[in-house]
Design a protein around this motif. Structure first.
Motif, PDB file in Angstrom:
ATOM      1  N   UNK A  95      28.192   8.157  20.241  1.00 53.97           N
ATOM      2  CA  UNK A  95      29.439   7.510  20.626  1.00 53.97           C
ATOM      3  C   UNK A  95      29.971   8.211  21.874  1.00 53.97           C
ATOM      4  N   UNK A  96      30.705   7.480  22.699  1.00 49.41           N
ATOM      5  CA  UNK A  96      31.317   8.089  23.872  1.00 49.41           C
ATOM      6  C   UNK A  96      32.568   7.301  24.251  1.00 49.41           C
ATOM      7  N   UNK A  97      33.488   7.966  24.922  1.00 50.46           N
ATOM      8  CA  UNK A  97      34.703   7.322  25.408  1.00 50.46           C
ATOM      9  C   UNK A  97      34.952   7.754  26.846  1.00 50.46           C
ATOM     10  N   UNK A  98      35.674   6.935  27.553  1.00 50.92           N
ATOM     11  CA  UNK A  98      36.073   7.248  28.919  1.00 50.92           C
ATOM     12  C   UNK A  98      37.385   6.559  29.218  1.00 50.92           C
ATOM     13  N   UNK A  99      38.348   7.301  29.781  1.00 49.79           N
ATOM     14  CA  UNK A  99      39.636   6.749  30.190  1.00 49.79           C
ATOM     15  C   UNK A  99      39.801   6.995  31.681  1.00 49.79           C
ATOM     16  N   UNK A 100      40.202   5.980  32.406  1.00 50.28           N
ATOM     17  CA  UNK A 100      40.443   6.110  33.837  1.00 50.28           C
ATOM     18  C   UNK A 100      41.851   5.667  34.185  1.00 50.28           C
ATOM     19  N   UNK A 101      42.536   6.452  35.015  1.00 48.21           N
ATOM     20  CA  UNK A 101      43.888   6.120  35.452  1.00 48.21           C
ATOM     21  C   UNK A 101      43.918   5.994  36.968  1.00 48.21           C
ATOM     22  N   UNK A 102      44.545   4.917  37.448  1.00 46.92           N
ATOM     23  CA  UNK A 102      44.708   4.685  38.882  1.00 46.92           C
ATOM     24  C   UNK A 102      46.157   4.930  39.273  1.00 46.92           C
ATOM     25  N   UNK A 103      46.351   5.681  40.332  1.00 49.67           N
ATOM     26  CA  UNK A 103      47.686   5.969  40.849  1.00 49.67           C
ATOM     27  C   UNK A 103      47.782   5.419  42.272  1.00 49.67           C
ATOM     28  N   UNK A 146      50.382   4.620  52.286  1.00 49.60           N
ATOM     29  CA  UNK A 146      50.145   4.644  50.847  1.00 49.60           C
ATOM     30  C   UNK A 146      49.155   5.731  50.481  1.00 49.60           C
ATOM     31  N   UNK A 147      49.177   6.108  49.205  1.00 54.31           N
ATOM     32  CA  UNK A 147      48.260   7.101  48.650  1.00 54.31           C
ATOM     33  C   UNK A 147      47.617   6.498  47.404  1.00 54.31           C
ATOM     34  N   UNK A 148      46.306   6.708  47.236  1.00 53.26           N
ATOM     35  CA  UNK A 148      45.563   6.116  46.126  1.00 53.26           C
ATOM     36  C   UNK A 148      44.659   7.174  45.495  1.00 53.26           C
ATOM     37  N   UNK A 149      44.675   7.238  44.171  1.00 52.41           N
ATOM     38  CA  UNK A 149      43.846   8.221  43.465  1.00 52.41           C
ATOM     39  C   UNK A 149      43.419   7.647  42.127  1.00 52.41           C
ATOM     40  N   UNK A 150      42.285   8.135  41.633  1.00 50.80           N
ATOM     41  CA  UNK A 150      41.790   7.743  40.316  1.00 50.80           C
ATOM     42  C   UNK A 150      41.255   8.971  39.613  1.00 50.80           C
ATOM     43  N   UNK A 151      41.682   9.162  38.367  1.00 46.73           N
ATOM     44  CA  UNK A 151      41.219  10.264  37.543  1.00 46.73           C
ATOM     45  C   UNK A 151      40.396   9.726  36.383  1.00 46.73           C
ATOM     46  N   UNK A 152      39.306  10.442  36.082  1.00 50.94           N
ATOM     47  CA  UNK A 152      38.487  10.129  34.911  1.00 50.94           C
ATOM     48  C   UNK A 152      38.684  11.229  33.867  1.00 50.94           C
ATOM     49  N   UNK A 153      38.878  10.818  32.633  1.00 50.34           N
ATOM     50  CA  UNK A 153      39.018  11.759  31.528  1.00 50.34           C
ATOM     51  C   UNK A 153      37.744  11.705  30.685  1.00 50.34           C
ATOM     52  N   UNK A 154      36.661  12.243  31.250  1.00 50.91           N
ATOM     53  CA  UNK A 154      35.397  12.293  30.513  1.00 50.91           C
ATOM     54  C   UNK A 154      34.435  13.311  31.101  1.00 50.91           C
ATOM     55  N   UNK A 155      34.853  13.998  32.172  1.00 50.50           N
ATOM     56  CA  UNK A 155      34.032  15.028  32.802  1.00 50.50           C
ATOM     57  C   UNK A 155      32.732  14.474  33.360  1.00 50.50           C
ATOM     58  N   UNK A 156      32.739  13.211  33.767  1.00 51.17           N
ATOM     59  CA  UNK A 156      31.525  12.600  34.305  1.00 51.17           C
ATOM     60  C   UNK A 156      31.664  12.246  35.779  1.00 51.17           C
TER      61      UNK A 156
END
Length: 419
Positions: free
Chosen positions: A70-78, A87-97
């Motif tokens: 099983x695996x999960x991944x959450x991504x947030x866009x700012x 403008x400023x744009x960023x994306x974080x991944x919460x899965x260490x991948x």
């Protein structure tokens, strides 16, 4: 070079995001809206495969049977907008991948949770026609020739009518040692991306880059690479063609690499058949997102990527041959919208591999047949379930252990949420 007919399906999971949080104000003088919006997506999935790990012990072939995780991944866009349009744009991944959307089959499924940066950059409009982008920028040219690491880049974007030009500078490696102070020991990239639209339905774009690798402690990767992509509509048929090139030093092979493909999709009510055919030569490898369920596609079920370049055989031993192999492939895909919420896709693949060296080592992949399917059900406007099932039957040259020619079977069940 062998001539071949290949059939397979190009798979891509593209998600849209809808902002759910916004805080800011309106500029009373300029009328510009300012603030920060947050959007994103999340995935929970179960993946499994049969005989993905194979080896020989005392001349007896064996495989690991069924393996799953099983695996999960959450991504947030700012996305933040300032007065005046910057403008400023960023994306974080919460899965260490990193910027790889999902963990690829890692033999154990034990992925430690971490936070990584997919991209982070600023964008500033200079005038009606000119814009600057700078920061950790993603490269999104095409599925066939699209991805790489996210180096720091600065881009100058020019738009006028049907023409867009993007000259850019990238820093892949900036050495901070004393060696760099005496000798510019960096890895720089210089490139330009032209995009032209014409006849309303057609777009031609190119990606051209020179890699300047001045590092003295690594293999010199200096050289030119590029790709040209043309796409458009001819009646109710969507057409795409692309050809790509990489210098031998860039891809680390004996000869310059070339790859390309053509694709035609017939748009019919509720039904879309697609034909894909292409090739890679001299060790050229398509980007990992291009491909199918078992061959390419950047999936947890992927067995091999689209291309033919390998330093090692299936047992992990170095093979005594050149690294410059060839591949010819084609694809037949059928997609059917069963209802507004439910769709199904079937894929058929045959691929043939060739090698420049006459003395090919035993255990080299000779051909592959893939039969696979994708099913997608939209539970709501934001949540969907996806199931992929693939069967891959490989053949190897003479002398390969029988276990290598056993079929691979992989599947993945995924729940996707977009917000």
């Amino acid at each position: 070079m062998k001539k071949v007919l290949v059939a397979g399906a190009a798979l891509m999971l593209a998600g849209s995001t809808v902002p759910v949080a916004f805080a800011g104000n309106s500029g009373s003088d300029s009328g510009d809206a300012t603030g920060v919006s947050i959007s994103g997506d999340a995935t929970l999935y179960y993946a499994g495969g049969i005989d993905y790990e194979r080896r020989t012990v005392n001349n007896i072939g064996e495989a690991n049977g069924y393996n799953d995780f099983f695996a999960t991944r959450v991504g947030l866009n700012f996305d933040a907008v300032a007065l005046g349009g910057a403008s400023i744009h960023a994306r974080l991944y919460f899965d260490d991948q990193g910027f790889n959307d999902d963990p690829i089959w890692d033999k154990s499924g034990d992925n430690q949770l971490g936070v990584s940066t997919d991209y982070a950059y600023m964008q500033v409009p200079l005038s009606k026609n000119f814009t600057i982008k700078a920061g950790r920028l993603p490269l999104s040219f095409s599925p066939f020739y699209a991805g790489e690491i996210r180096p720091t880049r600065i881009q100058l974007i020019y738009k006028s009518g049907n023409l867009k030009l993007v000259p850019w500078l990238g820093v892949v490696s900036e050495d901070e040692s004393d060696l760099d102070n005496w000798d510019d020991n960096d890895f720089m990239q210089y490139g330009i991306i032209p995009v032209i639209t014409f006849d309303n339905d057609w777009t031609a774009k190119g990606f051209f880059r020179y890699n300047d690798d001045a590092r003295t402690v690594a293999q010199d990767r200096s050289g030119f690479e590029g790709s040209v992509n043309v796409s458009g509509m001819a009646g109710n048929i969507a057409l795409t063609a692309e050809v790509s090139y990489k210098a031998a030093d860039v891809q680390g092979t004996d000869d310059d690499g070339i790859g390309g493909y053509v694709q035609a999709s017939l748009n019919m009510p509720g039904f879309t058949p697609t034909i894909i055919a292409g090739m890679t030569q001299n060790g050229f490898m398509a980007w990992r997102d291009f491909g199918f369920v078992m061959v390419g596609g950047n999936e947890t079920t992927t067995v091999v990527d689209v291309g033919n370049r390998a330093d090692r055989d299936r047992y992990g031993d170095i093979v005594a041959r050149e690294k410059d192999g060839d591949l010819m492939f084609g694809a037949l895909v059928f997609k059917h919208d069963i209802s507004d919420r439910f769709s199904a896709q079937g894929n058929l693949l045959y691929a043939s591999y060739d090698y420049d060296n006459d003395t090919v080592a035993q255990g080299e992949l000779d051909s592959a047949v893939e039969v696979s399917g994708i099913f997608n059900y939209a539970l709501s406007d934001s949540t969907s379930f996806e199931y992929k099932l693939g069967y891959l039957a490989p053949t190897y040259n003479d002398g390969a252990p029988d276990v290598l020619e056993d079929a691979y079977i992989g599947h993945v069940l995924r729940m996707n949420i977009e917000f």
